[in-house]
Design a protein around this motif. Structure first.
Motif, PDB file in Angstrom:
ATOM      1  N   GLY A 113      -7.799   4.399  12.417  1.00 32.28           N
ATOM      2  CA  GLY A 113      -8.560   3.266  11.929  1.00 32.28           C
ATOM      3  C   GLY A 113      -7.952   2.519  10.763  1.00 32.28           C
ATOM      4  O   GLY A 113      -8.653   1.828  10.036  1.00 32.28           O
ATOM      5  N   ARG A 114      -6.636   2.615  10.583  1.00 29.05           N
ATOM      6  CA  ARG A 114      -6.004   1.959   9.448  1.00 29.05           C
ATOM      7  C   ARG A 114      -4.998   0.913   9.919  1.00 29.05           C
ATOM      8  O   ARG A 114      -4.242   1.138  10.868  1.00 29.05           O
ATOM      9  N   LEU A 115      -4.993  -0.220   9.234  1.00 29.14           N
ATOM     10  CA  LEU A 115      -3.978  -1.246   9.438  1.00 29.14           C
ATOM     11  C   LEU A 115      -3.231  -1.409   8.124  1.00 29.14           C
ATOM     12  O   LEU A 115      -3.821  -1.766   7.100  1.00 29.14           O
ATOM     13  N   HIS A 116      -1.935  -1.122   8.142  1.00 30.76           N
ATOM     14  CA  HIS A 116      -1.105  -1.152   6.948  1.00 30.76           C
ATOM     15  C   HIS A 116      -0.261  -2.421   6.937  1.00 30.76           C
ATOM     16  O   HIS A 116       0.333  -2.779   7.957  1.00 30.76           O
ATOM     17  N   LYS A 117      -0.192  -3.077   5.792  1.00 37.15           N
ATOM     18  CA  LYS A 117       0.711  -4.205   5.604  1.00 37.15           C
ATOM     19  C   LYS A 117       1.836  -3.773   4.674  1.00 37.15           C
ATOM     20  O   LYS A 117       1.612  -3.505   3.495  1.00 37.15           O
ATOM     21  N   LEU A 118       3.051  -3.706   5.226  1.00 40.75           N
ATOM     22  CA  LEU A 118       4.214  -3.256   4.466  1.00 40.75           C
ATOM     23  C   LEU A 118       5.181  -4.414   4.243  1.00 40.75           C
ATOM     24  O   LEU A 118       5.582  -5.075   5.206  1.00 40.75           O
ATOM     25  N   ARG A 119       5.549  -4.634   2.997  1.00 42.18           N
ATOM     26  CA  ARG A 119       6.600  -5.608   2.701  1.00 42.18           C
ATOM     27  C   ARG A 119       7.910  -4.839   2.618  1.00 42.18           C
ATOM     28  O   ARG A 119       8.136  -4.040   1.710  1.00 42.18           O
ATOM     29  N   LEU A 120       8.773  -5.090   3.590  1.00 41.65           N
ATOM     30  CA  LEU A 120       9.972  -4.280   3.747  1.00 41.65           C
ATOM     31  C   LEU A 120      10.987  -4.556   2.636  1.00 41.65           C
ATOM     32  O   LEU A 120      11.244  -5.706   2.274  1.00 41.65           O
ATOM     33  N   GLY A 121      11.542  -3.467   2.089  1.00 37.20           N
ATOM     34  CA  GLY A 121      12.564  -3.563   1.067  1.00 37.20           C
ATOM     35  C   GLY A 121      12.071  -4.013  -0.287  1.00 37.20           C
ATOM     36  O   GLY A 121      12.883  -4.358  -1.158  1.00 37.20           O
ATOM     37  N   ALA A 122      10.756  -3.994  -0.494  1.00 40.89           N
ATOM     38  CA  ALA A 122      10.192  -4.512  -1.746  1.00 40.89           C
ATOM     39  C   ALA A 122      10.010  -3.443  -2.811  1.00 40.89           C
ATOM     40  O   ALA A 122       9.516  -3.735  -3.903  1.00 40.89           O
ATOM     41  N   GLY A 123      10.402  -2.195  -2.521  1.00 39.94           N
ATOM     42  CA  GLY A 123      10.312  -1.142  -3.528  1.00 39.94           C
ATOM     43  C   GLY A 123       9.108  -0.248  -3.322  1.00 39.94           C
ATOM     44  O   GLY A 123       8.004  -0.722  -3.089  1.00 39.94           O
ATOM     45  N   GLN A 124       9.310   1.060  -3.400  1.00 39.74           N
ATOM     46  CA  GLN A 124       8.221   2.006  -3.199  1.00 39.74           C
ATOM     47  C   GLN A 124       7.833   2.671  -4.501  1.00 39.74           C
ATOM     48  O   GLN A 124       8.590   2.673  -5.474  1.00 39.74           O
ATOM     49  N   ASP A 125       6.595   3.232  -4.503  1.00 37.06           N
ATOM     50  CA  ASP A 125       6.113   3.873  -5.724  1.00 37.06           C
ATOM     51  C   ASP A 125       6.215   5.389  -5.604  1.00 37.06           C
ATOM     52  O   ASP A 125       6.709   5.924  -4.610  1.00 37.06           O
ATOM     53  N   SER A 126       5.737   6.072  -6.628  1.00 39.38           N
ATOM     54  CA  SER A 126       5.886   7.526  -6.699  1.00 39.38           C
ATOM     55  C   SER A 126       4.959   8.265  -5.743  1.00 39.38           C
ATOM     56  O   SER A 126       5.060   9.492  -5.620  1.00 39.38           O
ATOM     57  N   HIS A 127       4.055   7.560  -5.067  1.00 37.27           N
ATOM     58  CA  HIS A 127       3.180   8.191  -4.080  1.00 37.27           C
ATOM     59  C   HIS A 127       3.698   7.995  -2.650  1.00 37.27           C
ATOM     60  O   HIS A 127       3.100   8.501  -1.707  1.00 37.27           O
ATOM     61  N   THR A 128       4.786   7.265  -2.478  1.00 39.29           N
ATOM     62  CA  THR A 128       5.310   6.963  -1.150  1.00 39.29           C
ATOM     63  C   THR A 128       6.070   8.153  -0.591  1.00 39.29           C
ATOM     64  O   THR A 128       6.906   8.755  -1.282  1.00 39.29           O
ATOM     65  N   ILE A 129       5.804   8.460   0.658  1.00 45.11           N
ATOM     66  CA  ILE A 129       6.577   9.476   1.371  1.00 45.11           C
ATOM     67  C   ILE A 129       7.522   8.734   2.310  1.00 45.11           C
ATOM     68  O   ILE A 129       7.085   8.025   3.225  1.00 45.11           O
ATOM     69  N   GLY A 130       8.812   8.882   2.077  1.00 49.34           N
ATOM     70  CA  GLY A 130       9.798   8.176   2.886  1.00 49.34           C
ATOM     71  C   GLY A 130      10.977   7.732   2.043  1.00 49.34           C
ATOM     72  O   GLY A 130      11.010   7.929   0.826  1.00 49.34           O
ATOM     73  N   ASN A 131      11.953   7.107   2.703  1.00 50.45           N
ATOM     74  CA  ASN A 131      13.156   6.662   1.993  1.00 50.45           C
ATOM     75  C   ASN A 131      13.518   5.225   2.346  1.00 50.45           C
ATOM     76  O   ASN A 131      14.670   4.821   2.226  1.00 50.45           O
TER      77      ASN A 131
END
Length: 437
Positions: free
Chosen positions: A400-418
């Motif tokens: 039930g989730r729709l995520h909007k991701l801005r690619l290459g815009a920088g991740q925070d300390s809660h992000t899982i991934g690279n």
């Protein structure tokens, strides 16, 4: 909730969230470098399940007050609020857990700019209830009930809206009634609509429809079943001699020039067809069951995914090999693109594929199988769309989730991934409402 309680909740949420994300990132990075067999540590555990109910209540309050940006800054999002709702003793929380009331984001269809259409399905005692929404910038607008599936042509901005017994085609649809009506196709095929997906042809002459009842071409002439068709050319019959068909894992795609159709389902291989649904060849499943297929953006390669439980294998086949009599089974006929994912959704960019899997990961791979980046969202990925400029990715899940991701815009300390991507917000389909986080 008192300010002091809220600050304590915020502190615990952030400290444990950062600790969990770092532990997962470290574990995966080690396994990718040395192999999973070499990893001897314990699997990280998100220790915030007991905070779920309280955080969700604050989320709902923030939506009512229009304070979602502040809430997100204080409480970076996590799916843990939907996964258990346990108290400090480990006991289950509310009887009807939050996760039980989430819908599915079935399809996401790109419009101009960063606007998209999406369909939410909610399971109800009498069956599936579906609603079409428009995400216009930051606003979510309910467009229509009764729209079961929505799709966009590979070229020429043709949109298809599937309703019971009818398909409407509109050129330049904007989700608010704008656009040029192209056609309406009625059909008398009784369909199971809970997993239906639709893809219009570039010229608006017909649509490709996949569902539990088969894979069809539908036009002014009616509905034509193109897969599965058995070797004797006959349909499956029940004990009374009536046509009877029910398939699982129905998946189909069109080449961008619409010259080729590829379709698959749980029993058999992926089938290659021409634009009229006439069989040209077969692409063998390299795992157990055909599950997903997609052409590259330049049409020079087809990828097909087959799965076994939550894992799978994706292969790439050169377009030059896709001709009448094609039999793609041997290693020399394809490129191994990925040997891990059970793929549920994907998009092709000019340079690579973005694929969503059963474990809630988005992974990006090249045509040659090169692994580029990964980003974890959780749940099982259900749908995906990318903006015209390739800078924004929209991802829907069975949770039930729709995520909007801005690619290459920088991740925070809660992000899982690279992947170094910024999630601007996520929408949550809960009961009959859409909450923003």
């Amino acid at each position: 909730m008192q300010n002091q309680e809220r600050e304590a909740l915020k502190k615990e949420w952030n400290e444990k969230g950062e600790k969990y994300a770092k532990a997962v990132n470290d574990m995966v990075a080690f396994a990718e470098a040395h192999g999973w067999d070499a990893y001897k540590g314990e699997e990280p555990v998100d220790e915030r399940a007991h905070l779920g109910e309280a955080v969700f209540e604050l989320l709902k309050e923030a939506n009512e007050r229009g304070e979602t940006a502040k809430f997100r800054a204080d409480f970076p999002p996590s799916n843990i609020i939907f996964e258990g709702c346990k108290d400090e003793t480990g006991n289950a929380g509310e009887k009807d857990k939050i996760g039980d009331k989430l819908g599915n984001v079935d399809q996401i269809c790109p419009l101009g700019g960063e606007n998209v259409l999406f369909i939410v399905s909610q399971s109800e005692p009498e069956g599936w209830h579906k609603m079409l929404y428009l995400l216009e910038g930051d606003r979510v607008i309910g467009v229509a009930k009764g729209v079961i599936a929505v799709g966009k042509s590979k070229r020429n901005e043709i949109y298809a809206l599937l309703r019971r017994g009818e398909i409407e085609l509109v050129k330049g649809y904007d989700g608010k009634g704008g656009g040029e009506p192209i056609a309406k196709f009625s059909h008398d095929v009784e369909l199971t609509y809970d997993e239906a997906e639709i893809l219009p042809f570039n010229d608006g002459s017909k649509v490709l429809l996949s569902c539990h009842d088969g894979i069809f071409l539908i036009s002014q002439s009616g509905a034509k079943l193109i897969h599965p068709i058995y070797e004797d050319g006959q349909l499956c019959k029940d004990d009374d001699g009536n046509a009877a068909l029910y398939i699982d894992m129905a998946n189909a795609t069109l080449s961008n020039d619409n010259a080729l159709i590829v379709a698959g389902e749980q029993d058999g291989d992926h089938i290659l067809m021409d634009s009229e649904g006439e069989r040209l060849g077969d692409i063998g499943a390299q795992s157990s069951y055909p599950h997903f297929c997609l052409f590259s953006a330049d049409d020079t390669q087809l990828i097909t995914n087959s799965c076994h439980f939550y894992n799978g294998v994706t292969i790439g086949v050169d377009r030059a090999l896709l001709k009448r009599g094609a039999q793609i089974y041997r290693d020399r006929d394809f490129t191994l693109v990925d040997d891990e994912m059970r793929v549920y959704a994907g998009v092709a960019t000019q340079d690579f594929y973005i694929l969503g899997d059963a474990y809630g990961y988005i992974r990006v791979v090249g045509k040659d199988g090169r692994k580029i980046w990964r980003h974890y969202l959780g749940g099982t990925i259900k749908s995906m769309a990318i903006s015209e400029d390739g800078g924004v990715l929209f991802v829907g899940t069975y949770g039930g989730r729709l995520h909007k991701l801005r690619l290459g815009a920088g991740q925070d300390s809660h992000t899982i991934g690279n992947g170094n991507h910024k999630e601007e917000f996520r929408l949550i389909a809960y009961e009959d409402k859409i909450y923003r986080w």
